[in-house]
Structures are given as structure tokens and as C-alpha cells.
Design an enzyme around this catalytic site. Structure first.
Site, PDB file in Angstrom:
ATOM      1  N   HIS A 224      -0.589 -25.454  51.247  1.00 36.66           N
ATOM      2  CA  HIS A 224       0.640 -26.244  51.454  1.00 36.66           C
ATOM      3  C   HIS A 224       1.244 -25.940  52.818  1.00 36.66           C
ATOM      4  O   HIS A 224       2.465 -25.827  52.959  1.00 36.66           O
ATOM      5  CB  HIS A 224       1.673 -25.966  50.346  1.00 36.66           C
ATOM      6  CG  HIS A 224       1.291 -26.578  49.032  1.00 36.66           C
ATOM      7  ND1 HIS A 224       1.357 -27.932  48.805  1.00 36.66           N
ATOM      8  CD2 HIS A 224       0.844 -26.024  47.874  1.00 36.66           C
ATOM      9  CE1 HIS A 224       0.961 -28.180  47.557  1.00 36.66           C
ATOM     10  NE2 HIS A 224       0.637 -27.052  46.975  1.00 36.66           N
ATOM     11  N   ASP A 287       0.479 -21.198  45.681  1.00 35.10           N
ATOM     12  CA  ASP A 287      -0.112 -22.085  44.680  1.00 35.10           C
ATOM     13  C   ASP A 287      -1.107 -23.062  45.304  1.00 35.10           C
ATOM     14  O   ASP A 287      -1.107 -23.309  46.495  1.00 35.10           O
ATOM     15  CB  ASP A 287       1.008 -22.871  43.967  1.00 35.10           C
ATOM     16  CG  ASP A 287       1.823 -23.687  44.946  1.00 35.10           C
ATOM     17  OD1 ASP A 287       2.109 -23.169  46.067  1.00 35.10           O
ATOM     18  OD2 ASP A 287       2.173 -24.834  44.629  1.00 35.10           O
ATOM     19  N   GLU A 288      -1.938 -23.585  44.448  1.00 34.74           N
ATOM     20  CA  GLU A 288      -2.768 -24.749  44.737  1.00 34.74           C
ATOM     21  C   GLU A 288      -3.602 -24.663  46.016  1.00 34.74           C
ATOM     22  O   GLU A 288      -3.462 -25.479  46.923  1.00 34.74           O
ATOM     23  CB  GLU A 288      -1.895 -26.016  44.803  1.00 34.74           C
ATOM     24  CG  GLU A 288      -1.254 -26.357  43.464  1.00 34.74           C
ATOM     25  CD  GLU A 288      -0.581 -27.722  43.489  1.00 34.74           C
ATOM     26  OE1 GLU A 288      -0.619 -28.386  42.454  1.00 34.74           O
ATOM     27  OE2 GLU A 288      -0.017 -28.112  44.542  1.00 34.74           O
ATOM     28  N   CYS A 289      -4.483 -23.674  46.098  1.00 33.51           N
ATOM     29  CA  CYS A 289      -5.450 -23.634  47.200  1.00 33.51           C
ATOM     30  C   CYS A 289      -6.761 -24.249  46.725  1.00 33.51           C
ATOM     31  O   CYS A 289      -7.338 -23.778  45.733  1.00 33.51           O
ATOM     32  CB  CYS A 289      -5.699 -22.182  47.617  1.00 33.51           C
ATOM     33  SG  CYS A 289      -4.388 -21.550  48.670  1.00 33.51           S
TER      34      CYS A 289
END
Lengths: 648, 648
Positions: A224, A287-289
Site C-alpha cells: 500500500h 496488510d495485503e502484500c
């Protein structure tokens, strides 16, 4: 709301008139003084009685007794309790420190109502303290920038319902929102000109502190982070160049965890940010890699191989551990989303659980403190009841030991901003967040949904005296959509539709960060109060438990909806923003007509023939699907009535 | 609104979408840049299309060409003209200086509307400039203090309708509202804690300048000065001591014009204030001296005798002349209410006419420049039409020579604040002040009232995008009065009543500065739009010119009002603030029933018997009188119908 821990109601009431006056006894400071003035302002707004001017002769019939100061920087565990004793002629508020006083003042404001004798508060004795010490609201200013007045009026709303942590999500792929003097290209290249100056950050932190609210900044990393890399491509794992993105979702750009220069950058950056944010906690996201840039970079692959890292998770774990040391080096406690939790994560790291309640329990068992956000995602358009019934110590956490349970600090409502702008964000946050606030403050056994909705309606109205514009914004948006100053028939339609649930919306149209959010799905609240009330009626009727008055009420609603289409159609065609609602309005009319027929069948104890019933149920099923990005919330309830009529 | 001086409409429209972009050509400065951003903000609010972020690819399809700068301090006579050419694919705005640009941007914003193709502006060529150079709004912050946000949002409204003078009435008997560092007891003793800091004054002056608005401060003297004397009794003509007053009206306290120390004080005071207010004009009030303290003071009487002053007016004239020299000594031009006008008043003094249009003509004939406020007293609850038809060059001024007419600079709407608070002031100022703004800007022959009301409704709606809360405040107040979040039946009643006209209200109850203004008279707008429309219908019906649809519309209204009472009564008794409305609601129901009978009689060409008619007319007459401090605005129109039915 939130319901106090203990309260005993007495007889009579305390009247509020122009002679109302406050005396501060014991410890006092500038926060108490400004809290008093703010309290008088809201009380003036609630009553229309001028209470700020000093020229009026005042008696002190409201005494505040404060034992001592609170900490210079608000801590997670401070005494927030208070005692509020409301007698017929005098009120006494007692607390250990200013935090308790601020909470007690809010309780008093919520109790004010108009009576035949004037504005008053019922006689009562309240002893109150929170169940959890960490009760937060996260606002994502990365995806859609939220100007300072938006933040401030939501801090006002937070104070009203005793939330005490503002989690500020300050960077994401679409924008970097804080002025950095050390790395000015972050905001210059990564914000499209929309960012907070350091002066504004300081103002917000002070504004929050005045209201008993901590500010925890989040700078999401290593993923992100597209917006960072526009100005500083050296941070990235890919080749670049990077541009600010207007797309939503999980994107590939990720910081390069293998270069020392990445950590040097982060270290200096955290050093600068910790001077802006005095709170003891520092949120690094995590988060969210998706790992795609790591997988595609031979140098990074070689590094992983050399260090025996078997997958991207191991690489991120290495990154997180390095960053945790940097955060600790700046005397801050690291916080991260649940992806950062590994068996060897230092015990002081606080885990924010978003992918399920299980990770909360895992963290607590492992010895980490943790927060719940799973179930409090207010961007997903769930009902207040759904959020309300999620308990940080429910589900997987119910089986924790007492010691482990103590590590569950509380929770946070999260306002992700793909589909909100400064204009409609209030209507997404409020009033539902008040239900979450009650979950985090009040005793665990407070779970009566009907009582919650009754009180939520009152709080929702009162919040408009504080700052949030969740009610007024809807009307303005409907006026704009229609070009009509009093779009009655559009309001009738708007009252029974909702934006789609969960992550459905992104699949319905191609939304990007610059897509105008000025249509019906954006204007209406995420939970239709009218549809909820009609659903209650339909359930009673289907169960054969409705009174004649309730039958009539249901019939009146259905007639209104059936006949509304004829009035609304001429309006819809006049505006590009409403033309797509032509079939939505027609469908509502059809649904209502089916509902009326079902009511008739039920009343006459007669069933429609099977073919008609099947046709109607098919139509209702189709009507329950999103059309013009909104959901008809009446169709499911009419389905209930049709089934009940068929089952006779 | 105001209508431009010249405009030619073409074919087609200019569409506004996310690619909208502005280019500044020629002269530029920070005011133009901030004006551009503010324009984009309002346009975003009008459309819901995000236009501020820079990341989006923009084409410049709106070009602003500015020839040169405006003056460092805005002057009365500066070029405010602009040319706005709207083509299908491009807009060009040309002006001599930033003032014209600011006005042209407002014209564009007013033309935005929603169409089947989206938001757009019709193709047109507009050449525009104001008729008068001084177009003002006065706000009285003395009687009820108005916090800075109130001032700012009304400056936003002023910009929208091209008003260019904010006249700030900063002191009166009830309060002294500016921080003085030289004479701190002014605010410390004379404001009840409610005053503007010098920092805030500077901010407001800058805020106004950004919007092309001059700020003219008024410090009313020698009377309306009780609040000064609380801290500085030596200024007074009486013995003192003085207290802040909460009473309204013409009070006795007056400065002592005979003591040199009075002028020394004023001189130093003006010296300090002129550093805060850069405008070339300085308003010293000068109205409503009753002379009682002068008459009662032997020393003052002796002074008058010694100087051959035959009455109090002569003494005030002496005072005014002395103060005028002090004002001039600080390089400012004095302005005063029409009482300050004497045959020997220096020619440079500007006269603000409030006691009648005659004094305006007298001033202009005498060689003084002058402003009209008579007829623009928006605190008196007159209709927009009444204000609209008052022309600064009408009445006594119509016979002035061209040279004398040129001395009439314009006019000012005056918002005296006995009966307004920060909460409802917007609904007193807007939208009616937009009609006055048009009178002062547009050509004299623009006088079509029906057209004015049509456009006023649109502007009123748009003003909510700027800042004024004139529409939303009413609803909040009705909710509070009733304790009901959706008080439908109270809204029906509220839509057809008004606060009393003129100075009637003060005679109905004992109002003081701390009296809560939270009842129906305070919540409803000063002009009922519903009653005006019903009156138009009644006139058409009485004249035999109504269409069947109009007959039906009138009947629908009357049925609504007749039947509303039964729904409203249970609500009214529940709140102290609404209990007094029980008879008001009953009366409306009776009035409506009489109206329905009259409609029947008219339709059936039958007249009621004389006794019934007489009884009904008596009842209507009684119903037209204030009840619970509001006027039933339907009764006079029903009277028309009854008379028409009787005349058959």
C-alpha cells in the site's frame, strides 16, 4: 449510549434553564475549562437556551469535582471512570481525572430531553467506567483525502459516544497525506496536493486531546505504498517509475526489504513523524502484500535464498522485525494489522485483527495485546445490529484465560474510504459507530438489539448538535441529484434502498478514486431505517402476531411505495444522475403491489395459485439484486409475506 | 442573481465533468489562486464531482484572463466588471482586475444545473457590472454576539450574490465585542466574555478581502454605549456605576460630549481600531440618543448654555464634529447614521439613511455621499418583494440631479440582532438579502417580482453549498422543540406561520438579551413561501382566473391544514416549547375549514348567509393577529376567498 456500567434512576427531574451554572472544584486545567465551554455550547444547541455569556446571574447548580490530573500524553490505561449524581436541584460529577469528567459531561448531555416542564434530565445516580481501554475509530484519509473539518467533526462525534482512539490511516497507494519536511517529495509527488500540513496535524492532535482522544497514526508499509514511490522510487522493489494510482484493490508495489537504504529512510521518517504524534503507539500497517514485485526481482530472490527465507511471508516478517526495532528506537510501541503477527513477534507489538476473530485469540494466547476490527468494518454497509453483536471476547476469544483476555484491549471501527468522500463519510460513520462504541464501553451482557436501536435513533439526532452531518448530507445530495429543492418522491425511494453489502460494489462498476460519488448509493445511509421497520412488521404479520394497527401501517407503506413511481418518473428523466433509477423505481412499485396482494391473501386466508406465487417470488428475487448500484431493501420482506400467504 | 447587466443566451451547453480545468492568464496573485480553489470547492459541492485533486489529467477548458491588480486595500470605486463567455467546449472569463474575476466566477456557479446530459451551464455571453459601488450587509454582533464561523459563512453568502461591504456593528448597550489592548476593560467588563480577539478580526478582514468584500467597522457613539461604561464610567454623562444591560430599546446612557477626556479616549481608541480595520471608512453610529443623561447633568447643561447650544441635537452635532476630526486625523472617512447629518456636516462624511428615504436625498443635495438602509431592515420580517421594490434612487431620490444621484453610493441590508442568535441568523439574512443584492447590482428596470422569486428559490438552495445554514437550521429547531426526529405535522404548521412584522414582537412578550430564542417564531423563516404561493392561488381564484388544477391545489392545501391539527395536538402537549401552539394549530384548522367552505361556495356559485360570513370574517380577523408570537399567514388569503364567495 453507551449504556453506563451502573445506574439507578430516581424520581423527578433536574430542569435546565438560563440560570444553569457550573462550578469546577478540586483539580483544574485548561482542558477542563475548554471542556466546560464546549459542554455549555452543546447544551445551548440542545436546548436553544444561551448559556455561554457570563453577564447573566448564575448559580452553580452543576458541580464538577476532579481529584487530579491525567497524564501529559494520554495513556492506554488511565482511569476513565466517573460518578454522575443528578438530583432535582443540583448535579454533581466526580472523577479521578479530567478524562472521567469529559465522559460524565457527555452522559449528562445525552440525558437531556424536552418535557412539558421544559428541558430536563431525569434524577439518577450513575457509576460508570469502560469495559475496554481502547475504543477506536479509524478514518482512511489515504484513498479519499478528508479535510481537517471532516476529521474535527468526527472527533466531536467520537467524544459524544466516549470513543478514545482516533486511528488515522495517513498513507496508501492513492495518496500520501502528511507533510514531511525531511522527505518533501512524499507529499509533493504523492498527494495530488491534498495533504495535512504539520501545523494541521498538531491542531488535530490537540483537538483530540481536548476531547479525551488519543491519535494513533498509521503509515502502511511495506505494501500500500505506491504514493511513496512516486517521489522516492528507490524505496520500491520494482523498476519504476511510479505514478499516483487511482485504482482500488491490492496493488503490486512494495518496499524493498532487502536494501539497508530502505530502513535508513524509514528510520528518519519515523523519527520525524514521532515528533508530530505524541501517542505511545505507532501503526505500521503491514496488510495485503501480494509479493509480486518481490517475486519478480532477482536480487530480492537471491537475498531470500541467502537468508533461508522460504516465502514472501518470511520476507515480510523480516521487514516487520527490522521496522519494529526502528519504532522501538524512537520509544514507540509498534502496532500492525494481523499479517504482522508471527510466532517470534515481540510481545509488546499490538495486533489489530481484521481478517477474522481467530487472529485476535492467537495474538492474545501468544502474549501480544490485540484489538478487534473484524466485524467493525463500517465501510461494508452492514447493519448496526450486526456490528453490535460482535464482541471482542466472543467467538475464538471466549475460551481465552483471564490473563489472555486482559490482553484484548478493545476494538476499532474502520472507515475505509474507497466509496466515501468528505461529503458522505459522516453518514457512513454515524450513527452505526455509536453501536460499536456501546459494545466497547458497556458491560458484555448489554445486548438487547431493540433497545440499542431505540437509543441509537436518539443519539443519531443529537449527534447533529455536535458536528457530524450524517443526516443533513443525504437531503443535500438528493436535492443536487434531482435539481429539485424538495424531491419528495425521490426521498420515498431513497428511504428504502441501500448501497450494496460487503465488497460487492467494486464488481458492479469500474470505480476509481476520481469517480464522482454523487448518486443514490452514495446519498442514502448504509442502513435503511424504514426497511428495518418494515421488515419487523412483515415478520410479525407472517408470524400471525401483528396488531390491526400494524397491519394498517404495513399496508400504508406499501401503498406509498406502489404509487410513488408515477410521481417520481417525470423527475428521474430530467437528470443524468437519476435516469438510471427509472427501473429501480418501477421495481419498487411492482414489489409493493405484490406485497399488497400478499397482505390481501393473508387477511382473506386465501392463497394465490402456485404459478403466480412462483412468478412473484422470482420477481422478488430479481428485485433483491443490485440495480443502479443500490439494493431494494423491501423485496426480502415482501418475499416473507408472499411465502406466508402461500403457506396458509 | 443578481441578474447581469447584459447577457445573450446561445444554443447548447458547456458540460462539467472530471476533466474540468482552469487556466489563469495575465495578472495573477494569491487572491486569484485562492479564489480558484474556492470556486472548485463550491463547484465540487454543486456537482459532487471531485475537482480539487491535481493527480487527475486536466485540460484547461476554463480560461481566466486578468488584466491587472486591484488596490491593496479595496476602494469604494474600483472596476468590478467582467465578461463571461460560455461556449460549448470552452469558457472565457475576462476582467480588469481580481474583483471582476471573483464576480464572474459566482455568475458561472449560479448557472450550473443538472440536465439529462449531466451538470452543465448554458451557452451565453455576459457583460456585467454593478449599478452601485456600495452593496452591503450589516450584522449586529453587539446585541447578540455572533461567533466567527457565523460571520464567515455569511461572508460566503455575500460573495455568492456579489455584495461587497460587510458592515460590522461591533458595540452596543448589551455588549462590546472587540478586544482592545489600550482599553482592555471594554471587552473584559463589557462583553460577558463574548468578543472577537484582534487575531480573529484580522482573520475576518482577510477572509472578506479574499471574497472581494470590504469590512467597515461600526462603533456606535455617543449613545448605545452602556457596555463601554461598565469598564470606563468616566466616559458617561451619568453618575454610574454601569452594568451590562440585557434590555432592548433606546437606553439612556450617553457619552459625555463636554469633557476633553472623552475625546482623548476616543482618539486613542480609534487609533487602535484603525490598525485592525484597513478600510478607508469608519462608522461611528450616532443614532438614537434620547438625551436624558445630558438633560439630567447640570455640568453638561451649563456647557450647552455657555456654548449657545439650544438642544440635545446641537450637543450631539458638536460631538459628531469633534469625532469627525479625530476620524479624519487617523486618515479615515467618517460614516454615520442619518442623525449625524447637519447642514454643516463636512462633505466627505457618508450618511447611512435609516429613518426614511428623505434623509438620503437631503444628504445628496447637500453634497454628502449616502447609503440607503430604509427599506432594507431585514430584521423586520418583511417580504423579499417589499425589500426588492425599494430603490436607492426611488422616492425622494428620484428627483435628484445626475450629480446628486452620483452621491448615492448604494445601500445596505441591516441585520439587527435583538431576535436572532447564531443559530437562526442565517435564516433571517437568507435568501431575502439576495433580492436586495439584486436591487443594488442589476439595472434599475429589473423589477419583475415573479421572476425574482423564481430565481430566489434557486439561489436559496445553492447558498447551502456555500455556508449559510438558513434552510437546515429550521428543521433542527423544530426537531428540538418537539423532541421528535421527524415532526411532520409540526412542519406543516411551521410552513404557514411567520414571526410578527416590524417592531410588534417586543410588545408581545418581555424579551431580554438572555431570553431563549428557541420557539416557533424563531425557527420559521421570516417569509412563508407556502403562504405566499397560497396567497397567489387565492387571488387567482377570487378573480375567477384559476385553472382547475389551481383550484385542486388550493383545496389540497386547505384539507392538509384542516386535518393537521388532529395529528399535531398529541405532539404539542409533550414539550414546554410547543404547548403554547395548541391554539395556533386549532386556529389554522378552523381557518382552513372556512376556506374549504368558501371554495365550495365559489364553485357552486352560492353565497353563505350574511351572518355566517360575518362570523367567519371576524374569526379570520382574530386569526390574523399574533398568537404565541406567530402570525397565521393563511387567514388573510382565506379572507379573500370568503369575500369573493360573498360577493357572488
Amino acid at each position: 449510549m453507551p449504556l453506563p456500567a451502573h445506574s439507578v434512576q430516581g424520581e423527578g427531574q433536574f430542569l435546565i434553564d438560563g440560570s444553569f451554572g457550573i462550578a469546577l472544584e478540586g483539580y483544574t486545567d485548561s482542558r477542563l475549562l475548554s471542556g466546560k465551554l464546549r459542554f455549555l455550547d452543546v447544551l445551548s444547541k440542545e436546548t436553544g437556551i444561551p448559556l455561554r455569556g457570563e453577564a447573566q446571574s448564575k448559580q452553580a447548580n452543576f458541580t464538577i469535582k476532579t481529584a487530579g490530573p491525567s497524564r501529559p500524553v494520554q495513556q492506554v490505561v488511565e482511569d476513565e471512570s466517573y460518578r454522575l449524581e443528578i438530583m432535582a436541584t443540583h448535579v454533581e460529577l466526580t472523577a479521578a481525572n479530567p478524562l472521567g469528567v469529559l465522559h460524565g459531561l457527555q452522559t449528562f448531555l445525552q440525558l437531556v430531553r424536552v418535557t412539558p416542564q421544559g428541558f430536563s434530565v431525569p434524577v439518577a445516580a450513575i457509576d460508570d467506567q469502560p469495559r475496554f481501554p481502547w475504543r477506536g475509530l479509524m478514518i482512511d484519509a489515504g484513498r479519499h483525502f478528508m479535510p481537517v473539518p471532516v476529521i474535527e467533526r468526527n472527533l466531536d462525534g467520537m467524544e459524544a459516544v466516549k470513543l478514545n482512539v482516533f486511528h488515522w490511516h495517513l498513507s496508501d497507494d492513492q495518496g500520501f497525506r502528511v507533510e514531511s519536511k525531511r522527505f518533501p517529495l512524499l507529499q509533493e509527488k504523492g498527494s495530488g496536493g491534498l495533504y495535512y500540513t504539520q501545523k494541521q496535524i498538531g491542531d488535530v492532535v490537540q483537538y483530540a486531546r481536548d476531547r479525551g482522544i488519543r491519535v494513533v497514526p498509521e503509515f502502511d508499509m511495506p505494501c500500500h505504498t505506491s504514493s511513496w514511490m512516486v517521489g522516492y522510487p528507490r524505496l520500491a522493489s520494482g523498476a519504476g517509475p511510479y505514478q499516483p494510482t487511482s485504482r482500488w484493490g491490492v496493488l503490486d508495489p512494495a518496499m524493498d526489504p532487502t536494501r539497508e537504504s530502505t530502513y535508513q529512510f524509514i528510520d528518519r521518517f519515523i523519527g520525524e513523524m514521532t515528533t508530530l504524534f505524541p501517542d505511545a503507539y505507532f501503526h505500521i500497517g503491514g496488510d495485503e502484500c501480494d509479493g509480486k514485485e518481490w517475486d519478480a526481482n532477482p536480487r530480492i530472490q537471491a537475498f531470500m535464498h541467502a537468508h533461508g527465507m522460504k516465502d514472501d511471508a518470511a520476507l515480510q516478517s523480516y521487514f516487520t522485525a527490522r521496522v519494529q526495532k526502528l519504532v522501538a528506537g524512537h520509544h514507540k510501541i509498534m502496532e500492525g494489522w494481523d499479517e504482522v503477527l508471527q510466532p517470534d513477534t515481540p510481545r509488546e507489538v499490538v495486533i489489530q485483527s481484521w481478517r477474522g476473530q481467530a487472529s485476535l485469540a492467537v495474538a492474545a494466547r501468544q502474549g501480544n495485546r490485540a484489538l478487534l476490527s473484524t466485524g467493525y468494518y463500517i465501510d461494508l454497509n452492514q447493519s448496526a445490529a450486526q456490528h453490535y453483536l460482535v464482541d471482542p471476547l466472543g467467538g475464538d476469544s471466549a475460551s481465552l484465560t483471564a490473563e489472555q483476555k486482559a490482553r484484548v484491549l478493545g476494538g476499532e471501527a474502520t472507515m475505509w474510504s474507497e466509496y466515501v468522500t468528505e461529503e458522505n463519510i459522516d453518514s457512513r460513520i454515524w450513527p452505526r459507530t455509536a453501536a460499536i462504541a456501546e459494545r466497547l464501553w458497556s458491560p458484555q451482557e448489554v445486548t438487547d438489539v431493540a433497545s440499542m436501536y431505540r437509543r441509537l435513533a436518539i443519539v443519531s439526532q443529537k449527534l447533529e448538535y455536535y458536528g457530524p452531518q450524517h443526516l443533513s448530507s443525504t437531503l443535500l445530495m438528493l436535492q443536487r441529484m434531482s435539481g429539485d429543492s424538495d424531491p419528495e418522491s425521490l426521498k420515498v425511494l431513497a428511504a428504502v434502498v441501500q448501497p450494496p453489502f460487503g465488497y460487492m460494489r467494486g464488481g458492479l462498476r469500474n470505480y476509481q478514486s476520481f469517480t464522482p460519488l454523487n448518486r443514490l448509493a452514495d446519498a442514502v445511509p448504509p442502513e435503511s431505517e424504514t426497511a428495518r421497520k418494515f421488515s419487523d412488521l412483515a415478520k410479525l404479520i407472517a408470524a400471525g402476531k401483528a396488531s390491526p394497527q400494524q397491519w394498517q401501517e404495513a399496508r400504508d407503506w406499501l401503498v406509498l411505495w406502489r404509487d410513488n413511481d408515477a410521481k417520481l418518473q417525470p423527475l428521474l428523466a430530467r437528470s443524468e444522475l437519476t435516469a438510471e433509477l427509472i427501473p429501480v423505481s418501477q421495481t419498487l412499485s411492482q414489489v409493493a403491489a405484490i406485497g399488497l396482494q400478499a397482505l390481501d391473501d393473508l387477511q382473506n386466508h386465501r392463497a394465490a395459485d402456485a404459478a403466480t406465487r412462483e412468478k412473484n417470488l422470482q420477481l422478488l428475487k430479481a428485485a433483491s439484486k443490485p440495480q443502479a448500484v443500490v439494493l431494494d431493501m423491501i423485496a426480502p420482506s415482501v418475499g416473507l409475506l408472499v411465502k406466508a400467504a402461500g403457506a396458509q
